[in-house]
Design a protein around this motif. Structure first.
Motif, PDB file in Angstrom:
ATOM      1  N   VAL A   8       0.838  -1.201   0.000  1.00  0.00           N
ATOM      2  CA  VAL A   8       0.000   0.000   0.000  1.00  0.00           C
ATOM      3  C   VAL A   8       0.871   1.249   0.000  1.00  0.00           C
ATOM      4  O   VAL A   8       1.837   1.324   0.760  1.00  0.00           O
ATOM      5  N   VAL A   9       0.512   2.201  -0.834  1.00  0.00           N
ATOM      6  CA  VAL A   9       1.077   3.543  -0.744  1.00  0.00           C
ATOM      7  C   VAL A   9      -0.016   4.456  -0.203  1.00  0.00           C
ATOM      8  O   VAL A   9      -1.125   4.512  -0.753  1.00  0.00           O
ATOM      9  N   VAL A  10       0.277   5.126   0.896  1.00  0.00           N
ATOM     10  CA  VAL A  10      -0.651   6.092   1.485  1.00  0.00           C
ATOM     11  C   VAL A  10      -0.135   7.481   1.149  1.00  0.00           C
ATOM     12  O   VAL A  10       0.987   7.840   1.520  1.00  0.00           O
ATOM     13  N   SER A  30       3.400  -4.053   3.890  1.00  0.00           N
ATOM     14  CA  SER A  30       4.473  -3.111   3.545  1.00  0.00           C
ATOM     15  C   SER A  30       3.819  -1.813   3.096  1.00  0.00           C
ATOM     16  O   SER A  30       3.015  -1.801   2.165  1.00  0.00           O
ATOM     17  N   VAL A  31       4.158  -0.731   3.778  1.00  0.00           N
ATOM     18  CA  VAL A  31       3.450   0.538   3.585  1.00  0.00           C
ATOM     19  C   VAL A  31       4.447   1.662   3.343  1.00  0.00           C
ATOM     20  O   VAL A  31       5.424   1.816   4.083  1.00  0.00           O
ATOM     21  N   LEU A  32       4.176   2.460   2.320  1.00  0.00           N
ATOM     22  CA  LEU A  32       4.910   3.704   2.099  1.00  0.00           C
ATOM     23  C   LEU A  32       3.974   4.857   2.441  1.00  0.00           C
ATOM     24  O   LEU A  32       2.890   4.986   1.863  1.00  0.00           O
ATOM     25  N   LEU A  33       4.373   5.667   3.383  1.00  0.00           N
ATOM     26  CA  LEU A  33       3.620   6.872   3.743  1.00  0.00           C
ATOM     27  C   LEU A  33       4.298   8.045   3.060  1.00  0.00           C
ATOM     28  O   LEU A  33       5.393   8.463   3.444  1.00  0.00           O
ATOM     29  N   LEU A  34       3.649   8.549   2.039  1.00  0.00           N
ATOM     30  CA  LEU A  34       4.204   9.629   1.227  1.00  0.00           C
ATOM     31  C   LEU A  34       3.569  10.949   1.643  1.00  0.00           C
ATOM     32  O   LEU A  34       2.349  11.119   1.561  1.00  0.00           O
ATOM     33  N   ARG A 112       8.367   8.880   3.627  1.00  0.00           N
ATOM     34  CA  ARG A 112       9.145   9.476   2.550  1.00  0.00           C
ATOM     35  C   ARG A 112       8.540  10.832   2.185  1.00  0.00           C
ATOM     36  O   ARG A 112       7.311  10.966   2.084  1.00  0.00           O
ATOM     37  N   LEU A 113       9.389  11.834   2.000  1.00  0.00           N
ATOM     38  CA  LEU A 113       8.932  13.149   1.563  1.00  0.00           C
ATOM     39  C   LEU A 113       8.808  13.166   0.044  1.00  0.00           C
ATOM     40  O   LEU A 113       9.704  12.719  -0.671  1.00  0.00           O
TER      41      LEU A 113
END
Length: 401
Positions: A8-10, A30-34, A112-113
């Motif tokens: 998931v990308v949030v 597995s998560v990317l918090l953008l 991640r920014l």
């Protein structure tokens, strides 16, 4: 070059996105918090006891505890309402949101920014493009991408994720534009400011169709307003409000502005692998403008929807978020929507509305509903009394001083 792949990308690191990322990471995804960083939403910062309890918010994040509220009418009549047997917690969004993002990271989400750019559907995966701007860049920055099985758009009103994914209604929703200033708490006593009270101002020169506010934030306070009238100067209104309460010379810490949706979207998913949460889904309460609790609940429900989608590979699971939210809160949003449409429309009606708030049953049921996030149904006689009083104001039978 091989792409990174996430379950998931949030997109968006506010309360909705951070909550969704935390819940999904906690369940082993597995998560990317953008998050694009450097942005704080204009917000009074009020959170009810139910949020504090449901989402385990530590007392250290509360910069103030409001124990009363003041309603100010167009004629400057004031109704002070005590918050019996409790308080409204106040948070500074710059600190609160960062704490939520860090909690998500501590559960396993990668932070991640970056600024979301667009989506590209590749079938099994969706490519999520985002730009990263180095210090000193004047252009859009370097474009990067990752692959995701599912995406949660928690990127605010007029969601770019929602528009890129083809979620209906993202561009057509109605908005109130909000602006506030965070200023230093006064050191003198020549103002009417009370650090334990939330003030709500229903005056046309502060807002023609919404309200202004003065909310305590501990060492600072939030002074703001909102309006759907694009020709109305929010900055001038806040300047007037500061002057009215004797704080025109107080030190300005920061200021923010943003659109706030006033109605949940009719659909939160794209029927494939994208679901929206928070402001992106339109879950800011009409009339009150409250959004933090509803954002965190929406993020929680979006995470549950996505988790079910990943398990069953069935896009219909994404509908759960909106269905569950509206089942619990539809009546609240309908009541508040009608209230804003009718009572905020003229100064005469605003005067009547504030007058009606003198009623102890109105006060009690209002705060019980706010604190517990449910329309209180246990006292039918009180509701009947309020209904009759409401009809008196509607029909002009009740005198307004």
């Amino acid at each position: 070059m091989e792409h990174e792949i996430f379950d998931v990308v949030v997109v968006g690191g506010g309360p909705a996105g951070s909550t969704a990322a935390e819940k999904l990471a906690s369940s082993g995804k597995s998560v990317l918090l953008l998050d694009r960083g450097g942005r704080v939403k204009p917000c009074g910062g009020a959170i009810p006891p139910r949020l504090i309890k449901d989402y385990q918010i530590p007392d250290s994040l509360l910069v103030a505890k409001a124990t009363s509220a003041r309603m100010v009418s167009p004629k400057n009549n004031r109704v002070d309402i005590p918050i019996d047997n409790g308080f409204v917690g106040m948070v500074d969004r710059s600190v609160f949101d960062e704490w939520l993002r860090e909690r998500a990271r501590s559960k396993g989400a990668e932070r991640r920014l970056g600024s979301f750019d667009h989506l590209e559907d590749l079938g099994e995966y969706t490519k999520v493009f985002y730009s990263v701007r180095a210090k000193g860049d004047v252009a859009g920055g370097e474009l990067k991408s990752v692959l995701a099985k599912a995406i949660i758009g928690a990127d605010g009103a007029k969601s770019k994720v929602g528009r890129s994914a083809g979620v209906p209604g993202c561009s057509e929703a109605n908005y109130v534009f909000a602006y506030h200033e965070i200023i230093r708490k006064p050191t003198t006593t020549n103002s009417d400011y009370d650090p334990s009270r939330c003030d709500v101002i229903y005056q046309k020169d502060i807002s023609p169709d919404f309200y202004g506010w003065v909310f305590p934030h501990g060492d600072t306070l939030s002074i703001g307003t909102g309006s759907a009238d694009k020709g109305f100067s929010l900055r001038n209104a806040v300047a007037k409000l500061r002057k009215d309460i004797g704080l025109e010379d107080a030190e300005l810490v920061r200021h923010e502005g943003a659109p706030l949706p006033m109605k949940p979207l009719k659909r939160w998913d794209n029927g494939k692998n994208v679901v929206l949460a928070g402001d992106a889904a339109g879950v800011v309460a009409p009339a009150s403008g409250e959004g933090i609790y509803y954002a965190m609940l929406g993020g929680d429900l979006a995470a549950q929807s996505v988790e079910a989608y990943l398990v069953h590979q069935d896009a219909s699971q994404l509908k759960f978020a909106r269905k569950a939210f509206m089942k619990e809160h539809r009546l609240t949003f309908v009541v508040l929507g009608v209230m804003q449409y009718f009572w905020y429309s003229t100064n005469k009606r605003r005067e009547s509305f504030v007058k009606m708030c003198e009623d102890k049953d109105v006060q009690r049921l209002t705060f019980e509903s706010y604190m517990n996030k449910k329309i209180v149904r246990k006292d039918p006689m009180a509701h009947l009394k309020i209904f009759m009083k409401d009809m008196g104001h509607l029909l002009g039978l009740t005198k307004v001083s």
